[in-house]
Design an enzyme around this catalytic site. Structure first.
Site, PDB file in Angstrom:
ATOM      1  N   ASN A   7       0.869  -1.173   0.000  1.00  0.00           N
ATOM      2  CA  ASN A   7       0.000   0.000   0.000  1.00  0.00           C
ATOM      3  C   ASN A   7       0.909   1.227   0.000  1.00  0.00           C
ATOM      4  O   ASN A   7       1.573   1.512   0.996  1.00  0.00           O
ATOM      5  CB  ASN A   7      -0.938   0.005   1.222  1.00  0.00           C
ATOM      6  CG  ASN A   7      -1.867   1.214   1.221  1.00  0.00           C
ATOM      7  OD1 ASN A   7      -1.478   2.313   0.820  1.00  0.00           O
ATOM      8  ND2 ASN A   7      -3.095   1.024   1.669  1.00  0.00           N
ATOM      9  N   GLU A  34      -3.998   1.862  -2.938  1.00  0.00           N
ATOM     10  CA  GLU A  34      -4.070   3.308  -2.722  1.00  0.00           C
ATOM     11  C   GLU A  34      -3.139   4.067  -3.680  1.00  0.00           C
ATOM     12  O   GLU A  34      -2.328   4.893  -3.243  1.00  0.00           O
ATOM     13  CB  GLU A  34      -3.788   3.685  -1.258  1.00  0.00           C
ATOM     14  CG  GLU A  34      -4.953   3.373  -0.329  1.00  0.00           C
ATOM     15  CD  GLU A  34      -4.930   4.203   0.952  1.00  0.00           C
ATOM     16  OE1 GLU A  34      -5.530   5.290   0.941  1.00  0.00           O
ATOM     17  OE2 GLU A  34      -4.331   3.768   1.948  1.00  0.00           O
ATOM     18  N   ASN A 161      -7.020  -4.382   5.740  1.00  0.00           N
ATOM     19  CA  ASN A 161      -7.597  -3.581   6.825  1.00  0.00           C
ATOM     20  C   ASN A 161      -8.215  -4.476   7.897  1.00  0.00           C
ATOM     21  O   ASN A 161      -9.284  -4.176   8.445  1.00  0.00           O
ATOM     22  CB  ASN A 161      -8.609  -2.563   6.281  1.00  0.00           C
ATOM     23  CG  ASN A 161      -7.953  -1.241   5.899  1.00  0.00           C
ATOM     24  OD1 ASN A 161      -7.166  -0.691   6.670  1.00  0.00           O
ATOM     25  ND2 ASN A 161      -8.255  -0.747   4.716  1.00  0.00           N
TER      26      ASN A 161
END
Length: 269
Positions: A7, A34, A161
């Site tokens: 990420n 991201e 997450n």
DNA sequence: ATGGTGGACGATCCA
């Protein structure tokens, strides 16, 4: 075949740190999360000049995933099936053609899910961002089951997450009401794993103190106040090929780092 | 109890 997940928290902000890591780690394929860029604005030349082909699935400002690969890719698809109205760019798949074996790779950016609202009994409400997270995980479970049925080597790599267990956080007590650590979130993660996947890192490393994310705030890196939320799930046929798994922790201490670090596996493929 | 940081975008959302 060295496969990584990273990420990067914005491709523009990481335009120096990402090539620097690629030069030193030399992964065959990287699943990025991201990218925070539309496809047309992704600086693909930088990576093509390093020998990587570039497949993006971006959107404006937020989210966005991509695959960088020095190996041939086939059958690239974008988007997580199951909800045509979902416009968030969080899923990309491709078949990586290794010297010995082909591997179906999914790059994913699982929704954060915060903030969570709670009912009077203290149970989290499956509405808003948290409802989106749980619904997205159910769609992911369905797609993962389809992929398992192919009996091909499959790798699900990304920012989940999800803090799977208390030992995956330096201070688990601070996460108990957070979407990353709620029992319902962890159960949804286990429903995917328990289809028959192996979590690559925990197949090789036990115990606390291994993290992939440190917040930019409050000196989290300096205090080693981290969490492990970037994971690679392996189908049985991929788990058979696992040779090594590492978290590139030192990347967090580099110049202008992402708040996440790369996690990678080496497969005999 | 608060604020603490960073990225993208365009004065605010997201993590």
């Amino acid at each position: 075949m060295k496969l990584a997940t990273f990420n990067i928290n914005g491709i523009k902000a990481r335009i120096e740190a990402l090539p620097r890591w690629l030069e030193s780690a030399r992964p065959d394929v990287v699943a990025l999360q991201e990218i925070k860029s539309v496809d047309e604005a992704f600086p693909r030349d930088v990576f093509e000049d390093m020998g990587y082909r570039v497949e993006t699935h971006g959107q404006k400002s937020f989210n966005g995933v991509a695959l960088l690969s020095r190996l041939p890719l086939e059958d690239v698809t974008r988007g997580l099936p199951g909800d045509d109205s979902d416009e968030q760019a969080r899923w990309i798949e491709a078949t990586v053609i290794g010297e010995k074996r082909a591997v179906r790779l999914c790059g994913l950016y699982l929704p954060n899910g915060n903030p969570v609202s709670f009912d009077p009994e203290g149970a989290p409400e499956a509405t808003g961002k948290y409802g989106y997270k749980l619904a997205w995980m159910e769609r992911m479970r369905a797609r993962a089951a389809e992929l398992l049925a192919t009996e091909d080597p499959v790798v699900l790599a990304g920012d989940y997450n999800i803090i799977p267990q208390p030992e995956d956080a330096a201070r688990p007590e601070t996460w108990v009401k957070d979407a990353l650590f709620l029992p319902e979130s962890r159960a949804a993660f286990r429903r995917i794993v328990n289809l028959g996947f192996t979590e690559a890192f925990r197949a090789r490393v036990t115990g606390p103190g291994h993290y992939s994310f440190w917040d930019y705030q409050a000196g989290a890196w300096e205090r080693n106040n981290g969490i492990r939320i970037d994971h690679l799930l392996l189908s049985p046929q991929a788990a058979d090929l696992l040779r090594d798994v590492q978290i590139d922790r030192a990347v967090r201490g580099g110049e202008k780092p992402s708040d996440h670090v790369p996690v990678w596996i080496d497969l005999d493929a």
